[in-house]
Design a protein around this motif. Structure first.
Motif, PDB file in Angstrom:
ATOM      1  N   CYS A  64    -118.406 -25.667  66.643  1.00 22.02           N
ATOM      2  CA  CYS A  64    -117.658 -26.876  67.005  1.00 22.02           C
ATOM      3  C   CYS A  64    -116.197 -26.701  66.618  1.00 22.02           C
ATOM      4  O   CYS A  64    -115.897 -26.274  65.503  1.00 22.02           O
ATOM      5  N   CYS A  97    -122.230 -30.519  69.376  1.00 19.22           N
ATOM      6  CA  CYS A  97    -122.178 -30.427  67.913  1.00 19.22           C
ATOM      7  C   CYS A  97    -123.281 -31.308  67.317  1.00 19.22           C
ATOM      8  O   CYS A  97    -123.458 -32.450  67.742  1.00 19.22           O
ATOM      9  N   CYS A 101    -119.565 -34.585  67.218  1.00 14.66           N
ATOM     10  CA  CYS A 101    -118.101 -34.679  67.308  1.00 14.66           C
ATOM     11  C   CYS A 101    -117.679 -34.917  68.760  1.00 14.66           C
ATOM     12  O   CYS A 101    -118.269 -34.360  69.687  1.00 14.66           O
TER      13      CYS A 101
END
Ligand SMILES: [Zn+2]
Length: 456
Positions: A64, A97, A101
């Motif tokens: 991420c 993620c 996120c």
């Protein structure tokens, strides 16, 4: 056994109708059309099969970009794309993620294939749509695309692509002009061996295009704005079947701008450097002497030792203006005197022509009304003294008329931008002009990176 048509018949019932049409076709053209339909369907199947195969290969997930955790697969999701063969659909993994996120969702296969997140149409369709729009109005481009490939689009879609790609062309050009000003030379274009000995001829002219007075509204009186166009070419001669020598333009490159001479100059210089202005055996500047184009010669090409030629027809036209002011333009005397002087000018006697004009201007018998015009004509030709040695130019195989410049203007601008009822806005005009330039200069494909095979 194992005839291709039998295999296809067995393979999928959707091929049976076109196969029947193929077998029963009463003309070769109908056979080809039937096969075309089948090939499109087959292509869709083949693409979907290959994409599905790729999608099922094991995935290594990136981390991420926000929190650094490794992304996780969220399973397979469908992707749909309009291609040259029709709509294709396939399932590929989408990951995110584990922290959720924002903006972390990715489809690695899409990225590997050069697909953008919201792209709905294949790059090859965009390439073809833009290519058509370079030559014909957007509406016609849509209809042609539909007829040629079966892909249906709104005219506005092609317009948007032209905007996007045209902006890229403009941005690249701006970067190159800036880099050259800072001393970084562009890569010179290779010149074919048989063209190396030919002079590099450069000329420029202006052409008017109708614009809307205000962007966004068709209201108001048309505003005509000048497009400055320059052409660069290796100029030689070739023998026609009728045994006549005619001018032959090779490696023709165009530069154009909606703007001033100051906007044109650095772009023209950039192209001239690309075309080997400093290594060419001879550089020739050819212009009609009007509207500031000679300042381009003074600023750029004089220093590289270019031979400058004043367009013969323009010189003759000015000469006529002078003679007509002196002798009544409707009289035989005027016509005869003009014909004589014109002949002298063309065949190496420019000095006697200048001497005669100089004497005339001083002559007491000259009517006052003609003195100013004749003085202007004399000054004009005297200023261009070195540029009117037509006999020498002709002997050296150089063009003396700026016809190549005029036809470049016609081709580049007239043909696409001055159709019936056409009026442009600057944001609509510029990207298309630059795309058209990219095409004529043989750089069109380079602006569709997804269409270019990578070196490995
Ligand atoms: Zn994260």
């Amino acid at each position: 056994m194992s005839r291709l048509s039998d295999i296809l018949w067995e393979y999928d019932p959707q091929f049976q109708a076109p196969l029947t049409r193929l077998r029963e076709a009463t003309s070769l053209a109908l056979m080809v059309v039937a096969v075309w339909t089948m090939v499109r369907r087959l292509a869709v199947r083949l693409l979907e099969e290959v994409l599905t195969g790729r999608a099922h290969q094991p995935e290594t997930w990136p981390v991420c970009s926000s929190c650094g955790r490794r992304l996780q697969s969220k399973g397979f999701r469908e992707r749909v794309l309009h291609t040259l063969f029709g709509v294709i659909r396939w399932q590929r993994r989408v990951g995110r993620c584990p922290h959720g996120c924002a903006g972390s969702q990715v489809a690695p296969l899409d990225q590997a294939l050069g697909l953008l997140p919201h792209q709905r149409t294949g790059a090859e369709v965009q390439w073809m749509g833009c290519l058509l729009a370079v030559f014909v109005p957007y509406e016609t481009a849509c209809r042609l695309l539909q007829q040629l490939t079966g892909v249906s689009l709104a005219a506005g879609t092609i317009w948007t692509w032209v905007q996007q790609v045209g902006q890229r062309v403009m941005a690249q050009l701006a970067d190159e002009v800036k880099a050259l000003a800072a001393g970084t030379l562009p890569r010179a274009e290779s010149v074919a061996a048989e063209l190396v000995a030919l002079p590099l001829v450069i000329g420029a002219d202006g052409v008017m295009v109708p614009f809307r007075p205000q962007p966004g509204t068709p209201k108001g009186t048309t505003r005509w704005r000048e497009i400055k166009v320059a052409i660069l070419a290796r100029v030689g001669e070739r023998l026609t079947r009728q045994g006549k020598w005619v001018t032959r333009l090779c490696q023709r490159r165009l530069v154009a701008v909606l703007g001033t001479i100051d906007d044109l100059t650095p772009r023209l210089w950039l192209e001239a450097v690309r075309q080997g202005v400093s290594t060419a055996v001879q550089v020739v500047w050819l212009s009609d002497g009007g509207r500031g184009f000679w300042t381009v010669f003074q600023r750029c090409f004089k220093a590289v030792g270019a031979t400058a030629i004043l367009d013969f027809y323009h010189a003759a036209q000015n000469l006529y203006k002078g003679i007509a002011a002196w002798l009544d333009g409707r009289t035989c005397a005027c016509q005869q005197r003009f014909a004589q002087l014109c002949h002298q000018l063309r065949h190496g006697h420019e000095q006697p022509v200048l001497a005669e004009l100089a004497a005339l201007v001083e002559s007491a018998q000259l009517p006052e009304s003609a003195r100013e015009t004749l003085t202007n004509v004399y000054n004009y030709l005297k200023t261009h003294e070195d540029h009117i040695q037509y006999d020498q130019f002709k002997t050296a195989g150089l063009p003396i008329g700026s016809g190549m410049v005029e036809s470049a203007c016609k081709w580049l601008v007239q043909q696409r931008f001055k159709g019936v009822g056409m009026r442009w806005s600057e944001p609509g005009f510029d990207p298309l002009l630059h795309l058209r330039l990219a095409w004529v200069n043989q750089r069109f494909d380079s602006f569709f990176p997804a269409m270019i095979p990578s070196p490995n």
